[in-house]
Scaffold this motif. Structure first.
Motif, PDB file in Angstrom:
ATOM      1  N   GLU A 196       0.866  -1.181   0.000  1.00 21.88           N
ATOM      2  CA  GLU A 196       0.000   0.000   0.000  1.00 21.88           C
ATOM      3  C   GLU A 196       0.900   1.227   0.000  1.00 21.88           C
ATOM      4  N   LYS A 197       0.562   2.208  -0.844  1.00 23.49           N
ATOM      5  CA  LYS A 197       1.384   3.419  -0.958  1.00 23.49           C
ATOM      6  C   LYS A 197       0.532   4.659  -0.740  1.00 23.49           C
ATOM      7  N   GLY A 198       1.151   5.625  -0.118  1.00 20.70           N
ATOM      8  CA  GLY A 198       0.564   6.962  -0.060  1.00 20.70           C
ATOM      9  C   GLY A 198      -0.740   7.073   0.699  1.00 20.70           C
ATOM     10  N   ILE A 199      -0.967   6.220   1.653  1.00 28.78           N
ATOM     11  CA  ILE A 199      -2.206   6.278   2.438  1.00 28.78           C
ATOM     12  C   ILE A 199      -1.998   7.273   3.581  1.00 28.78           C
ATOM     13  N   THR A 200      -2.824   8.307   3.612  1.00 25.40           N
ATOM     14  CA  THR A 200      -2.709   9.325   4.652  1.00 25.40           C
ATOM     15  C   THR A 200      -3.992   9.469   5.485  1.00 25.40           C
ATOM     16  N   VAL A 201      -5.083   8.916   5.017  1.00 25.06           N
ATOM     17  CA  VAL A 201      -6.385   9.054   5.672  1.00 25.06           C
ATOM     18  C   VAL A 201      -6.574   7.904   6.664  1.00 25.06           C
ATOM     19  N   GLY A 202      -6.888   8.254   7.908  1.00 26.42           N
ATOM     20  CA  GLY A 202      -6.997   7.281   8.981  1.00 26.42           C
ATOM     21  C   GLY A 202      -7.956   6.142   8.696  1.00 26.42           C
ATOM     22  N   GLU A 220      -8.955   0.441   7.470  1.00 23.25           N
ATOM     23  CA  GLU A 220      -9.601  -0.531   6.577  1.00 23.25           C
ATOM     24  C   GLU A 220      -8.566  -1.460   5.944  1.00 23.25           C
ATOM     25  N   ILE A 221      -7.420  -0.930   5.575  1.00 23.61           N
ATOM     26  CA  ILE A 221      -6.338  -1.752   5.019  1.00 23.61           C
ATOM     27  C   ILE A 221      -5.844  -2.744   6.069  1.00 23.61           C
ATOM     28  N   VAL A 222      -5.661  -2.279   7.289  1.00 24.56           N
ATOM     29  CA  VAL A 222      -5.201  -3.156   8.364  1.00 24.56           C
ATOM     30  C   VAL A 222      -6.217  -4.276   8.593  1.00 24.56           C
ATOM     31  N   VAL A 223      -7.493  -3.959   8.611  1.00 25.60           N
ATOM     32  CA  VAL A 223      -8.535  -4.973   8.787  1.00 25.60           C
ATOM     33  C   VAL A 223      -8.464  -5.996   7.650  1.00 25.60           C
ATOM     34  N   LYS A 224      -8.347  -5.520   6.430  1.00 28.10           N
ATOM     35  CA  LYS A 224      -8.250  -6.416   5.271  1.00 28.10           C
ATOM     36  C   LYS A 224      -7.016  -7.311   5.383  1.00 28.10           C
ATOM     37  N   ASN A 225      -5.882  -6.739   5.758  1.00 28.87           N
ATOM     38  CA  ASN A 225      -4.646  -7.516   5.907  1.00 28.87           C
ATOM     39  C   ASN A 225      -4.775  -8.542   7.023  1.00 28.87           C
ATOM     40  N   LEU A 259      -9.167  -7.585  15.430  1.00 27.47           N
ATOM     41  CA  LEU A 259     -10.167  -7.334  14.379  1.00 27.47           C
ATOM     42  C   LEU A 259     -11.460  -6.793  14.968  1.00 27.47           C
ATOM     43  N   TRP A 260     -11.888  -7.330  16.094  1.00 25.54           N
ATOM     44  CA  TRP A 260     -13.083  -6.818  16.758  1.00 25.54           C
ATOM     45  C   TRP A 260     -12.898  -5.351  17.124  1.00 25.54           C
ATOM     46  N   MET A 261     -11.744  -5.014  17.717  1.00 27.24           N
ATOM     47  CA  MET A 261     -11.495  -3.641  18.126  1.00 27.24           C
ATOM     48  C   MET A 261     -11.427  -2.682  16.935  1.00 27.24           C
ATOM     49  N   LEU A 262     -10.744  -3.098  15.890  1.00 26.65           N
ATOM     50  CA  LEU A 262     -10.638  -2.238  14.705  1.00 26.65           C
ATOM     51  C   LEU A 262     -11.980  -2.063  14.024  1.00 26.65           C
ATOM     52  N   SER A 263     -12.779  -3.129  13.987  1.00 23.55           N
ATOM     53  CA  SER A 263     -14.120  -3.009  13.425  1.00 23.55           C
ATOM     54  C   SER A 263     -14.978  -2.074  14.243  1.00 23.55           C
ATOM     55  N   SER A 264     -14.837  -2.125  15.557  1.00 23.53           N
ATOM     56  CA  SER A 264     -15.565  -1.198  16.426  1.00 23.53           C
ATOM     57  C   SER A 264     -15.110   0.235  16.182  1.00 23.53           C
ATOM     58  N   TYR A 265     -13.826   0.421  15.981  1.00 22.85           N
ATOM     59  CA  TYR A 265     -13.284   1.747  15.683  1.00 22.85           C
ATOM     60  C   TYR A 265     -13.901   2.310  14.399  1.00 22.85           C
TER      61      TYR A 265
END
Length: 155
Positions: free
Chosen positions: A93-99, A104-109, A147-153
């Protein structure tokens, strides 16, 4: 025929292959997290900057544990980025600046990683490889909670 730790050699070879695939995916995941940590901007910067650092510190420990498990099974861990890029399903992943996009990328990974961990867990159980079973069980329970925590976020 059994290897030094008493695992059937064919099953150990299959496990090493799957662990190497997990290793490659973790390396790409780690690098994605570094990029997110460095480049995130906006109101969520402080919170996400720290979270991405926490996650990449954990990922690099897992990289080492996975590689050492491959060695324990008498395999050879992948160790070049060309091998990682060729093997991994997780993409750079390149150039991602938006939280939100970063999370979402972390969840997918993480979703990719947990699928691979479950496959390895099943293979390891079939091989009576308690060391790999234990490692994957720990990873899966940690990943599920994250994953639960990130989905809640994400809401």
């Amino acid at each position: 025929m059994k290897n030094l730790i008493g695992i059937d050699k064919e099953k150990a070879e299959k496990l090493s292959t799957e662990l190497n695939n997990l290793l490659a995916n973790y390396q790409l995941f780690y690098q994605n997290l570094r990029g997110l940590h460095w480049n995130i901007k906006g109101k969520e910067f402080f919170e996400l900057h720290l979270k991405f650092e926490e996650l990449y510190n954990d990922a690099i420990l897992k990289v080492d544990e996975i590689a050492e498990r491959v060695l324990t099974l008498e395999g050879e861990p992948l160790h070049t980025f060309s091998d990682y890029l060729e093997t991994a399903e997780i993409k750079e992943e390149k150039g991602i600046t938006v939280g939100q996009q970063g999370v979402e990328i972390v969840v997918k990974n993480f979703s990719t990683l947990i699928q691979k961990e479950r496959v390895i867990l099943s293979l390891a159980a079939d091989a009576d490889d308690e060391g790999t079973v234990s490692l994957m069980s720990d990873y899966i329970s940690q990943t599920e909670k994250t994953l639960w925590m990130l989905s809640s976020y994400l809401g």
